[in-house]
Every structure is written in structure tokens, then in C-alpha cells.
Scaffold this motif. Structure first.
Motif, PDB file in Angstrom:
ATOM      1  N   SER A 214       0.810  -1.224   0.000  1.00 45.59           N
ATOM      2  CA  SER A 214       0.000   0.000   0.000  1.00 45.59           C
ATOM      3  C   SER A 214       0.839   1.268   0.000  1.00 45.59           C
ATOM      4  O   SER A 214       0.297   2.365  -0.098  1.00 45.59           O
ATOM      5  CB  SER A 214      -0.932   0.003   1.222  1.00 45.59           C
ATOM      6  OG  SER A 214      -0.178  -0.046   2.416  1.00 45.59           O
ATOM      7  N   GLY A 215       2.162   1.141   0.113  1.00 49.74           N
ATOM      8  CA  GLY A 215       3.037   2.314   0.066  1.00 49.74           C
ATOM      9  C   GLY A 215       2.889   3.218   1.272  1.00 49.74           C
ATOM     10  O   GLY A 215       2.876   4.439   1.135  1.00 49.74           O
ATOM     11  N   GLN A 216       2.787   2.678   2.468  1.00 49.54           N
ATOM     12  CA  GLN A 216       2.626   3.494   3.654  1.00 49.54           C
ATOM     13  C   GLN A 216       3.955   4.149   4.028  1.00 49.54           C
ATOM     14  O   GLN A 216       5.003   3.502   4.062  1.00 49.54           O
ATOM     15  CB  GLN A 216       2.126   2.648   4.817  1.00 49.54           C
ATOM     16  CG  GLN A 216       0.719   2.109   4.632  1.00 49.54           C
ATOM     17  CD  GLN A 216       0.243   1.306   5.835  1.00 49.54           C
ATOM     18  OE1 GLN A 216       0.948   1.218   6.830  1.00 49.54           O
ATOM     19  NE2 GLN A 216      -0.946   0.736   5.736  1.00 49.54           N
ATOM     20  N   VAL A 217       3.877   5.439   4.334  1.00 48.15           N
ATOM     21  CA  VAL A 217       5.064   6.184   4.741  1.00 48.15           C
ATOM     22  C   VAL A 217       5.523   5.723   6.127  1.00 48.15           C
ATOM     23  O   VAL A 217       6.715   5.752   6.444  1.00 48.15           O
ATOM     24  CB  VAL A 217       4.766   7.694   4.736  1.00 48.15           C
ATOM     25  CG1 VAL A 217       5.994   8.498   5.143  1.00 48.15           C
ATOM     26  CG2 VAL A 217       4.272   8.123   3.367  1.00 48.15           C
ATOM     27  N   ALA A 218       4.594   5.298   6.948  1.00 46.44           N
ATOM     28  CA  ALA A 218       4.926   4.913   8.320  1.00 46.44           C
ATOM     29  C   ALA A 218       5.915   3.767   8.365  1.00 46.44           C
ATOM     30  O   ALA A 218       6.704   3.659   9.315  1.00 46.44           O
ATOM     31  CB  ALA A 218       3.663   4.532   9.084  1.00 46.44           C
ATOM     32  N   LEU A 219       5.920   2.883   7.355  1.00 45.60           N
ATOM     33  CA  LEU A 219       6.859   1.769   7.362  1.00 45.60           C
ATOM     34  C   LEU A 219       8.296   2.283   7.351  1.00 45.60           C
ATOM     35  O   LEU A 219       9.159   1.794   8.095  1.00 45.60           O
ATOM     36  CB  LEU A 219       6.595   0.862   6.157  1.00 45.60           C
ATOM     37  CG  LEU A 219       7.525  -0.341   6.018  1.00 45.60           C
ATOM     38  CD1 LEU A 219       7.375  -1.267   7.215  1.00 45.60           C
ATOM     39  CD2 LEU A 219       7.252  -1.082   4.717  1.00 45.60           C
ATOM     40  N   VAL A 220       8.570   3.283   6.513  1.00 45.36           N
ATOM     41  CA  VAL A 220       9.918   3.847   6.442  1.00 45.36           C
ATOM     42  C   VAL A 220      10.259   4.584   7.733  1.00 45.36           C
ATOM     43  O   VAL A 220      11.362   4.443   8.278  1.00 45.36           O
ATOM     44  CB  VAL A 220      10.034   4.790   5.224  1.00 45.36           C
ATOM     45  CG1 VAL A 220      11.429   5.396   5.151  1.00 45.36           C
ATOM     46  CG2 VAL A 220       9.715   4.037   3.955  1.00 45.36           C
ATOM     47  N   THR A 221       9.313   5.359   8.231  1.00 41.36           N
ATOM     48  CA  THR A 221       9.591   6.121   9.454  1.00 41.36           C
ATOM     49  C   THR A 221       9.748   5.198  10.662  1.00 41.36           C
ATOM     50  O   THR A 221      10.505   5.508  11.588  1.00 41.36           O
ATOM     51  CB  THR A 221       8.471   7.131   9.720  1.00 41.36           C
ATOM     52  OG1 THR A 221       7.215   6.448   9.830  1.00 41.36           O
ATOM     53  CG2 THR A 221       8.386   8.143   8.598  1.00 41.36           C
ATOM     54  N   TYR A 222       9.058   4.059  10.677  1.00 43.81           N
ATOM     55  CA  TYR A 222       9.251   3.102  11.758  1.00 43.81           C
ATOM     56  C   TYR A 222      10.664   2.519  11.730  1.00 43.81           C
ATOM     57  O   TYR A 222      11.281   2.303  12.785  1.00 43.81           O
ATOM     58  CB  TYR A 222       8.228   1.976  11.674  1.00 43.81           C
ATOM     59  CG  TYR A 222       6.826   2.375  12.082  1.00 43.81           C
ATOM     60  CD1 TYR A 222       6.612   3.534  12.821  1.00 43.81           C
ATOM     61  CD2 TYR A 222       5.729   1.605  11.735  1.00 43.81           C
ATOM     62  CE1 TYR A 222       5.338   3.912  13.202  1.00 43.81           C
ATOM     63  CE2 TYR A 222       4.442   1.980  12.102  1.00 43.81           C
ATOM     64  CZ  TYR A 222       4.256   3.127  12.842  1.00 43.81           C
ATOM     65  OH  TYR A 222       2.985   3.496  13.212  1.00 43.81           O
ATOM     66  N   VAL A 223      11.167   2.242  10.536  1.00 43.17           N
ATOM     67  CA  VAL A 223      12.549   1.752  10.428  1.00 43.17           C
ATOM     68  C   VAL A 223      13.519   2.814  10.914  1.00 43.17           C
ATOM     69  O   VAL A 223      14.485   2.527  11.628  1.00 43.17           O
ATOM     70  CB  VAL A 223      12.850   1.342   8.976  1.00 43.17           C
ATOM     71  CG1 VAL A 223      14.318   0.951   8.818  1.00 43.17           C
ATOM     72  CG2 VAL A 223      11.957   0.193   8.553  1.00 43.17           C
ATOM     73  N   VAL A 224      13.269   4.093  10.523  1.00 43.23           N
ATOM     74  CA  VAL A 224      14.116   5.181  11.008  1.00 43.23           C
ATOM     75  C   VAL A 224      14.036   5.292  12.527  1.00 43.23           C
ATOM     76  O   VAL A 224      15.049   5.490  13.215  1.00 43.23           O
ATOM     77  CB  VAL A 224      13.691   6.506  10.336  1.00 43.23           C
ATOM     78  CG1 VAL A 224      14.460   7.681  10.941  1.00 43.23           C
ATOM     79  CG2 VAL A 224      13.934   6.445   8.836  1.00 43.23           C
ATOM     80  N   ALA A 225      12.827   5.158  13.070  1.00 48.63           N
ATOM     81  CA  ALA A 225      12.655   5.235  14.519  1.00 48.63           C
ATOM     82  C   ALA A 225      13.405   4.111  15.224  1.00 48.63           C
ATOM     83  O   ALA A 225      14.024   4.323  16.282  1.00 48.63           O
ATOM     84  CB  ALA A 225      11.166   5.180  14.868  1.00 48.63           C
ATOM     85  N   ALA A 226      13.372   2.918  14.648  1.00 48.22           N
ATOM     86  CA  ALA A 226      14.114   1.808  15.256  1.00 48.22           C
ATOM     87  C   ALA A 226      15.610   2.084  15.249  1.00 48.22           C
ATOM     88  O   ALA A 226      16.319   1.818  16.238  1.00 48.22           O
ATOM     89  CB  ALA A 226      13.806   0.509  14.513  1.00 48.22           C
ATOM     90  N   GLY A 227      16.117   2.631  14.130  1.00 46.79           N
ATOM     91  CA  GLY A 227      17.536   2.969  14.072  1.00 46.79           C
ATOM     92  C   GLY A 227      17.918   4.035  15.076  1.00 46.79           C
ATOM     93  O   GLY A 227      18.947   3.932  15.756  1.00 46.79           O
ATOM     94  N   LEU A 228      17.104   5.077  15.197  1.00 51.21           N
ATOM     95  CA  LEU A 228      17.380   6.131  16.172  1.00 51.21           C
ATOM     96  C   LEU A 228      17.313   5.599  17.602  1.00 51.21           C
ATOM     97  O   LEU A 228      18.086   6.029  18.476  1.00 51.21           O
ATOM     98  CB  LEU A 228      16.383   7.280  15.992  1.00 51.21           C
ATOM     99  CG  LEU A 228      16.515   8.095  14.694  1.00 51.21           C
ATOM    100  CD1 LEU A 228      15.388   9.123  14.605  1.00 51.21           C
ATOM    101  CD2 LEU A 228      17.864   8.791  14.628  1.00 51.21           C
ATOM    102  N   SER A 229      16.399   4.666  17.859  1.00 57.53           N
ATOM    103  CA  SER A 229      16.321   4.083  19.199  1.00 57.53           C
ATOM    104  C   SER A 229      17.589   3.305  19.540  1.00 57.53           C
ATOM    105  O   SER A 229      18.105   3.390  20.665  1.00 57.53           O
ATOM    106  CB  SER A 229      15.100   3.156  19.291  1.00 57.53           C
ATOM    107  OG  SER A 229      13.902   3.878  19.061  1.00 57.53           O
ATOM    108  N   LEU A 230      18.099   2.552  18.563  1.00 53.43           N
ATOM    109  CA  LEU A 230      19.348   1.831  18.799  1.00 53.43           C
ATOM    110  C   LEU A 230      20.506   2.785  19.063  1.00 53.43           C
ATOM    111  O   LEU A 230      21.338   2.549  19.950  1.00 53.43           O
ATOM    112  CB  LEU A 230      19.656   0.925  17.600  1.00 53.43           C
ATOM    113  CG  LEU A 230      18.717  -0.259  17.386  1.00 53.43           C
ATOM    114  CD1 LEU A 230      19.082  -1.010  16.114  1.00 53.43           C
ATOM    115  CD2 LEU A 230      18.769  -1.209  18.572  1.00 53.43           C
ATOM    116  N   VAL A 231      20.553   3.887  18.299  1.00 49.44           N
ATOM    117  CA  VAL A 231      21.599   4.886  18.526  1.00 49.44           C
ATOM    118  C   VAL A 231      21.465   5.492  19.923  1.00 49.44           C
ATOM    119  O   VAL A 231      22.452   5.705  20.632  1.00 49.44           O
ATOM    120  CB  VAL A 231      21.543   5.978  17.444  1.00 49.44           C
ATOM    121  CG1 VAL A 231      22.527   7.107  17.756  1.00 49.44           C
ATOM    122  CG2 VAL A 231      21.859   5.391  16.080  1.00 49.44           C
TER     123      VAL A 231
END
Length: 382
Positions: A214-231
Motif C-alpha cells: 500500500s506504500g505506507q510512509v509509516a513503514l519507512v519512518t518506523y525503520v528510522v525510529a528503530a535505528g534512532l532508538s538503537l543509537v
């Protein structure tokens, strides 16, 4: 009207030495005496006595009854066929109109459909010895439990793994380590099942696939959020390692101080992606989604302010100092915020201002006023 009161013994222990079926009240009473004298603790004695009692009660009510004992030869299919032939013989010889079946175990109760297929069964009377009622009930519950494949996987498999792992850890480490590890794993498993993490993980691949298609933008931002959380976690761990041996409160405050900016960025990225998806799917969006990024930033400011306050009280941080700057004819020589609470007050004030800005922003873009927004919140709380 004749009612056949029949006692079933699939294994054939009751009528050992005689040819089944045993028919008639006198014959059954004689059989009760023989079986009771041979083994007084046998629960089948109670089954025979129950059949005699049922026959007596029906006779007192004016019905014609015939009591009989059906018995197999062993626990195989041949025993079931022998029971079927005995039922057919009783029907041919006495022509009963209905039957009452008396059993004392689940194995015997399995033969009720054989009688029911040839004669109308009015009732099934299962005899449980009073002294062993709890044991009998526990047995049937355990049997039903072991027959459920899902329950076996959920309960028996973890218990088996724990029992195997415990002696191994005992041998490799120590009894304390083995006990602590098993208890910790069991606790994690209970949380895993109790919080429904297994159901969430099972549904996660489908949700990710749907988000990709469906091309949801949230999927990309969730991946970014996971990366920022790890950092953020990594940054907090580095800050804690620099302090050395300090108290747990100081270590937790330093971890929060270093990790909160990254974790706030992760929450901001995730909430922004969710907001954009709502905007794409709908013409309008609820104010809660509009206010979510502001709320994440406000919470991050407040938590960072409290962690800095604790660190300043412990002399880990120096008092906050505003650096000097020049702007044309205006020059500022700098200042030091000596009281530790000043920095905390500034962070709290900033968090409140950001939160209010989020309420105003959400109210403006959702077409409502701030007063209407608060009124709607109160109605929802009521």
C-alpha cells in the motif's frame, strides 16, 4: 413399556468365567456379591449397585425394568463388537423400548453410541466413587489437557526445556545461576504469552507486507525510529560507561540524559509517519494525530530536564551557563544559572510551551478551537 438398565464393562473383568450378558436382577445381585468378595476396592462393584438402584427406582415408579450387564473380552475392537451383539440379543429376546446406561469410566462411556445406535437411550449414569471424586475429576481434566495440542505446546514444551536446561546449567555454572536463569526464562515466557507478543509477532509479517504493497510512509519512518532508538541506547550506554562506579540513580539519569534526544527523535519520526499516512488516506485527520509529534518532543524535554537536574545535584554536570554572544550593537556577556532547579524549570517550561503549541496546531488544522478541543477531551474522559 420396558426399560433396559444396562451396565457396561468393556474389559470383561466383571463376568470373568461366565458368558455375557448377565441378565436379571437375581443374576446381577449374585454377580455383585462375587465381585465384591473378590475385590472390595473395585469401583465396578459400585457400578453394579448403581444399576440395581436405578432398576429399583424405575420399578417403584411403575415401569417394567430389565437389568443386565454387558461385557467384552478385552480392550480391542472385538470387545466393542461383542457388546453390539449382546445388545442386539437383548433386543431380540426382551424387546425393550428404551435404555439407561450405567458406566464407571471414560473407556466404558465410549461404548454408549453402540447401544444408542440400536436402542433409544434415555439417560447415561456415570458412577464416581465419592472418596475418589477429586482424583477422578483430576484424571479427566489431565486427559482432556493432554489431548489439546495447543496446550501441550504452550505448557509441556517449556517445562520440558526448563527441566533439561536446569541440570546442564547446574553442571556448567552453579546452582544459583541455574535457578536464576530458569526463573528468568520462565518469567519472560509468561510475559511473552500474557502480553500477547506471540499474536503480535504472528500478525507482523502480514502487516509489513500490507504496508509495502500500500506504500505506507509509516513503514519507512518506523525503520528510522528503530535505528534512532538503537543509537539512543548505544549513546546512553557510552555515557554510563564514562561514569564508572556510581549509584544506580546517577547511572540511570546519565543514560536518560544521553539517550533521550535520540529516543525523542525516534518517537517524532514514528508519529510523523503515522500522521502522513492519515493525511494520505483521508481528507482530514483527527487532532490526536496532529498533536502526537508535539507531545513526543514535550515529553522528551521534560525527561531530559529531570535527568540533568539529578546529574547537576550529584556534581556530575556543572551549572548551566549561557554563552556570551554579540548581535550588532547588542552584546551579552553570558550568565550562569547557579541553582540546579533553574535548568529544570526551563526544560519544564519548554515542554509545556511545545505541548500548548501542539494543541493550538491541532485545533487550527482540524477546524476547532482550543476550547472545543479541551471540551472534547473532557467529554471523552467522562
Amino acid at each position: 413399556m420396558t426399560t433396559l438398565v444396562v451396565c457396561i464393562d468393556r474389559a470383561g473383568d466383571l463376568v470373568a468365567g461366565t458368558d455375557p450378558p448377565v441378565v436379571g436382577r437375581d443374576a446381577v445381585e449374585s454377580l455383585v456379591v462375587d465381585v465384591g468378595v473378590e475385590d472390595p476396592e473395585d469401583s465396578q462393584v459400585n457400578c453394579l449397585l448403581e444399576a440395581l438402584r436405578v432398576s429399583r427406582d424405575l420399578s417403584d415408579g411403575g415401569e417394567e425394568t430389565l437389568v443386565a450387564v454387558l461385557a467384552g473380552t478385552d480392550d480391542t475392537i472385538g470387545a466393542d463388537r461383542a457388546i453390539a451383539r449382546q445388545v442386539e440379543g437383548l433386543i431380540d429376546d426382551h424387546d425393550p423400548d428404551s435404555a439407561v446406561v450405567v458406566v464407571d469410566s471414560a473407556e466404558d462411556e465410549r461404548l454408549v453410541p453402540i447401544v444408542e445406535s440400536r436402542l433409544t437411550v434415555d439417560a447415561v449414569d456415570r458412577v464416581v466413587v465419592r472418596q475418589a471424586r477429586d482424583i477422578e475429576s483430576t484424571y479427566y481434566l489431565l486427559k482432556q489437557f493432554l489431548a489439546d495440542e495447543e496446550l501441550r505446546k504452550t505448557v509441556l514444551v517449556p517445562i520440558g526445556v526448563a527441566l533439561i536446561a536446569y541440570p546442564v546449567l547446574w553442571w556448567l555454572a552453579s546452582p544459583g545461576v541455574a535457578t536464576g536463569a530458569i526463573v528468568a526464562v520462565v518469567g519472560l515466557f509468561l510475559l511473552y504469552k500474557g502480553l500477547g507478543v506471540d499474536a503480535y509477532l504472528a500478525a507482523l509479517p502480514g502487516q509489513v507486507q500490507q504496508a509495502l504493497y500500500s506504500g505506507q510512509v509509516a513503514l519507512v519512518t518506523y525503520v528510522v525510529a528503530a535505528g534512532l532508538s538503537l543509537v539512543g541506547v548505544f549513546a546512553g550506554a557510552i555515557g554510563v560507561s564514562e561514569l564508572g562506579s556510581e549509584g544506580p540513580l546517577i547511572l540511570a539519569s546519565r543514560f536518560a540524559f544521553d539517550a533521550i534526544p535520540w529516543l525523542t527523535g525516534a518517537a517524532l519520526a514514528a508519529s510523523t509517519g503515522r500522521l502522513l499516512d492519515e493525511l494520505i488516506r483521508r481528507e482530514g485527520v483527527r487532532s490526536a494525530y496532529l498533536n502526537l509529534p508535539f507531545g513526543a518532543v514535550a515529553v522528551g524535554l521534560v525527561v531530559r530536564g529531570f535527568s540533568a537536574y539529578f546529574l547537576e545535584l550529584a556534581d556530575v554536570f556543572e551549572p548551566f551557563r549561557v554563552r556570551p554572544f554579540e548581535a550588532g550593537p547588542v552584546a551579552f556577556e553570558g550568565a550562569t544559572l547557579a541553582p540546579p532547579g533553574t535548568r529544570l524549570a526551563l526544560f519544564i517550561l519548554a515542554g509545556v510551551l511545545v505541548s500548548l503549541a501542539g494543541v493550538r496546531f491541532a485545533a487550527y488544522f482540524s477546524g476547532t478551537t482550543v476550547e472545543q478541543e479541551f471540551a472534547h477531551g473532557r467529554e471523552g474522559g467522562d
